[in-house]
Design an enzyme around this catalytic site. Sequence first.
Site, PDB file in Angstrom:
ATOM      1  N   GLU A   1       0.842  -1.191   0.000  1.00  0.00           N
ATOM      2  CA  GLU A   1       0.000   0.000   0.000  1.00  0.00           C
ATOM      3  C   GLU A   1       0.881   1.247   0.000  1.00  0.00           C
ATOM      4  O   GLU A   1       1.754   1.385   0.856  1.00  0.00           O
ATOM      5  CB  GLU A   1      -0.896   0.020   1.241  1.00  0.00           C
ATOM      6  CG  GLU A   1      -1.743   1.280   1.367  1.00  0.00           C
ATOM      7  CD  GLU A   1      -2.481   1.367   2.696  1.00  0.00           C
ATOM      8  OE1 GLU A   1      -3.622   1.848   2.720  1.00  0.00           O
ATOM      9  OE2 GLU A   1      -1.898   0.932   3.722  1.00  0.00           O
ATOM     10  N   TRP A   2       0.661   2.141  -0.958  1.00  0.00           N
ATOM     11  CA  TRP A   2       1.340   3.437  -0.891  1.00  0.00           C
ATOM     12  C   TRP A   2       0.399   4.444  -0.260  1.00  0.00           C
ATOM     13  O   TRP A   2      -0.669   4.737  -0.810  1.00  0.00           O
ATOM     14  CB  TRP A   2       1.786   3.928  -2.264  1.00  0.00           C
ATOM     15  CG  TRP A   2       2.396   5.316  -2.158  1.00  0.00           C
ATOM     16  CD1 TRP A   2       3.133   5.809  -1.121  1.00  0.00           C
ATOM     17  CD2 TRP A   2       2.285   6.390  -3.096  1.00  0.00           C
ATOM     18  NE1 TRP A   2       3.503   7.110  -1.349  1.00  0.00           N
ATOM     19  CE2 TRP A   2       2.987   7.495  -2.557  1.00  0.00           C
ATOM     20  CE3 TRP A   2       1.662   6.517  -4.333  1.00  0.00           C
ATOM     21  CZ2 TRP A   2       3.072   8.714  -3.218  1.00  0.00           C
ATOM     22  CZ3 TRP A   2       1.753   7.743  -5.003  1.00  0.00           C
ATOM     23  CH2 TRP A   2       2.462   8.825  -4.445  1.00  0.00           C
TER      24      TRP A   2
ATOM     25  N   GLU B 267     -10.198  10.641   8.508  1.00  0.00           N
ATOM     26  CA  GLU B 267     -10.114   9.184   8.659  1.00  0.00           C
ATOM     27  C   GLU B 267      -8.799   8.753   9.286  1.00  0.00           C
ATOM     28  O   GLU B 267      -8.422   7.585   9.208  1.00  0.00           O
ATOM     29  CB  GLU B 267     -10.278   8.518   7.292  1.00  0.00           C
ATOM     30  CG  GLU B 267     -11.658   8.681   6.678  1.00  0.00           C
ATOM     31  CD  GLU B 267     -12.672   7.685   7.212  1.00  0.00           C
ATOM     32  OE1 GLU B 267     -12.298   6.545   7.539  1.00  0.00           O
ATOM     33  OE2 GLU B 267     -13.857   8.047   7.292  1.00  0.00           O
TER      34      GLU B 267
ATOM     35  N   HIS C  35     -13.073   4.213   9.030  1.00  0.00           N
ATOM     36  CA  HIS C  35     -12.249   4.155  10.237  1.00  0.00           C
ATOM     37  C   HIS C  35     -12.907   4.946  11.359  1.00  0.00           C
ATOM     38  O   HIS C  35     -13.277   6.102  11.173  1.00  0.00           O
ATOM     39  CB  HIS C  35     -10.854   4.745   9.970  1.00  0.00           C
ATOM     40  CG  HIS C  35     -10.103   4.027   8.907  1.00  0.00           C
ATOM     41  ND1 HIS C  35     -10.376   4.199   7.560  1.00  0.00           N
ATOM     42  CD2 HIS C  35      -9.081   3.127   8.981  1.00  0.00           C
ATOM     43  CE1 HIS C  35      -9.552   3.431   6.859  1.00  0.00           C
ATOM     44  NE2 HIS C  35      -8.766   2.777   7.693  1.00  0.00           N
TER      45      HIS C  35
ATOM     46  N   LYS D  13     -13.762  -2.532   4.012  1.00  0.00           N
ATOM     47  CA  LYS D  13     -12.797  -2.447   5.108  1.00  0.00           C
ATOM     48  C   LYS D  13     -13.372  -1.625   6.259  1.00  0.00           C
ATOM     49  O   LYS D  13     -13.800  -0.489   6.061  1.00  0.00           O
ATOM     50  CB  LYS D  13     -11.485  -1.814   4.627  1.00  0.00           C
ATOM     51  CG  LYS D  13     -10.447  -1.615   5.736  1.00  0.00           C
ATOM     52  CD  LYS D  13      -9.247  -0.849   5.227  1.00  0.00           C
ATOM     53  CE  LYS D  13      -8.263  -0.565   6.367  1.00  0.00           C
ATOM     54  NZ  LYS D  13      -7.149   0.309   5.922  1.00  0.00           N
TER      55      LYS D  13
ATOM     56  N   ARG E 214      -5.601  -8.562  14.351  1.00  0.00           N
ATOM     57  CA  ARG E 214      -4.733  -8.553  13.171  1.00  0.00           C
ATOM     58  C   ARG E 214      -4.103  -9.928  12.947  1.00  0.00           C
ATOM     59  O   ARG E 214      -3.725 -10.269  11.830  1.00  0.00           O
ATOM     60  CB  ARG E 214      -3.653  -7.484  13.324  1.00  0.00           C
ATOM     61  CG  ARG E 214      -4.211  -6.067  13.418  1.00  0.00           C
ATOM     62  CD  ARG E 214      -3.102  -5.050  13.579  1.00  0.00           C
ATOM     63  NE  ARG E 214      -3.614  -3.689  13.717  1.00  0.00           N
ATOM     64  CZ  ARG E 214      -3.907  -2.873  12.708  1.00  0.00           C
ATOM     65  NH1 ARG E 214      -3.737  -3.304  11.472  1.00  0.00           N
ATOM     66  NH2 ARG E 214      -4.353  -1.656  12.925  1.00  0.00           N
TER      67      ARG E 214
ATOM     68  N   SER F 263       1.590   2.170  10.013  1.00  0.00           N
ATOM     69  CA  SER F 263       0.712   3.237   9.531  1.00  0.00           C
ATOM     70  C   SER F 263      -0.525   3.374  10.390  1.00  0.00           C
ATOM     71  O   SER F 263      -1.351   4.259  10.155  1.00  0.00           O
ATOM     72  CB  SER F 263       0.294   2.963   8.082  1.00  0.00           C
ATOM     73  OG  SER F 263      -0.470   1.774   7.996  1.00  0.00           O
TER      74      SER F 263
END
Length: 255
Positions: free
Chosen positions: A50-51, A88, A145, A172, A215, A234
């Site tokens: 993921e960038w 977020e 989120h 997600k 996780r 992150s």
Amino acid sequence: MENKIQTVVTKNIEIGKGIPKICIPVQGKTKKEVFDEMTEIRQFPCDLIEWRGDDLETIDTDLEEVLKRLKTIESEKPILFTYRTQKEGGNGKDDLDVYRNLNMRVIESGMVDLLDVEYSKEEMLVNEIIEFAHSSGIKVILSSHDFQNTPSIEEMLQKMCRMQETGADIVKLAVMPDSKEDVLALMQATEKMNRLYATVPLITMSMSETGAVSRFCGGKFGSSVTFAAGTNPSAPGQPEADELQKVLSIIYKSM
């Protein structure tokens, strides 16, 4: 019973089937930091990268150049682009025009395989980005989120059902726990959604150290991707990639 969930195939991985896929975020305030981290991350075990474009201070001028370079550095693993806004939990601007223009430019570049779209944005904008991404062959992860608390199981179920109705490829949901009971609530909601209502793969997590277990074990409840730290985390509670891979191997070998 035949699984009704439509898995997502991108590059050499199938999201929504088997062991949860490991995703590592690339962050960096400068182009050099992004490129260096991308190169370093290649040594870590992961399935996709993921960038986090919201961290790049010069993203307005350097977006396409960075995307092209990242594609050169990593051509085999799928690349997910995320511009996480401050609302977020990210560093990106909350301005809708900025958000729209950056995501449209990413889609037009053809340099990514998946795109994160924030569910909190206006419905018309969310639909527009999803439709444009799909027309360009890019899969969409619709994300939400909550950094304040963990809603009730029913509220989380209702939100995930509404999210998948947008036509996104993956849903997600990340929430913040105040207790172990909150972590259990997130995993219960994930299991029930996956078993009864889901038509697309789910990604769910309970954040912070309290929620870290989600996780590692979330896949057994229906979460299809888990995020790990490469050089820098992150999000709160993100484990190191090596550690996460080892734990997943043990869990899926013994269960």
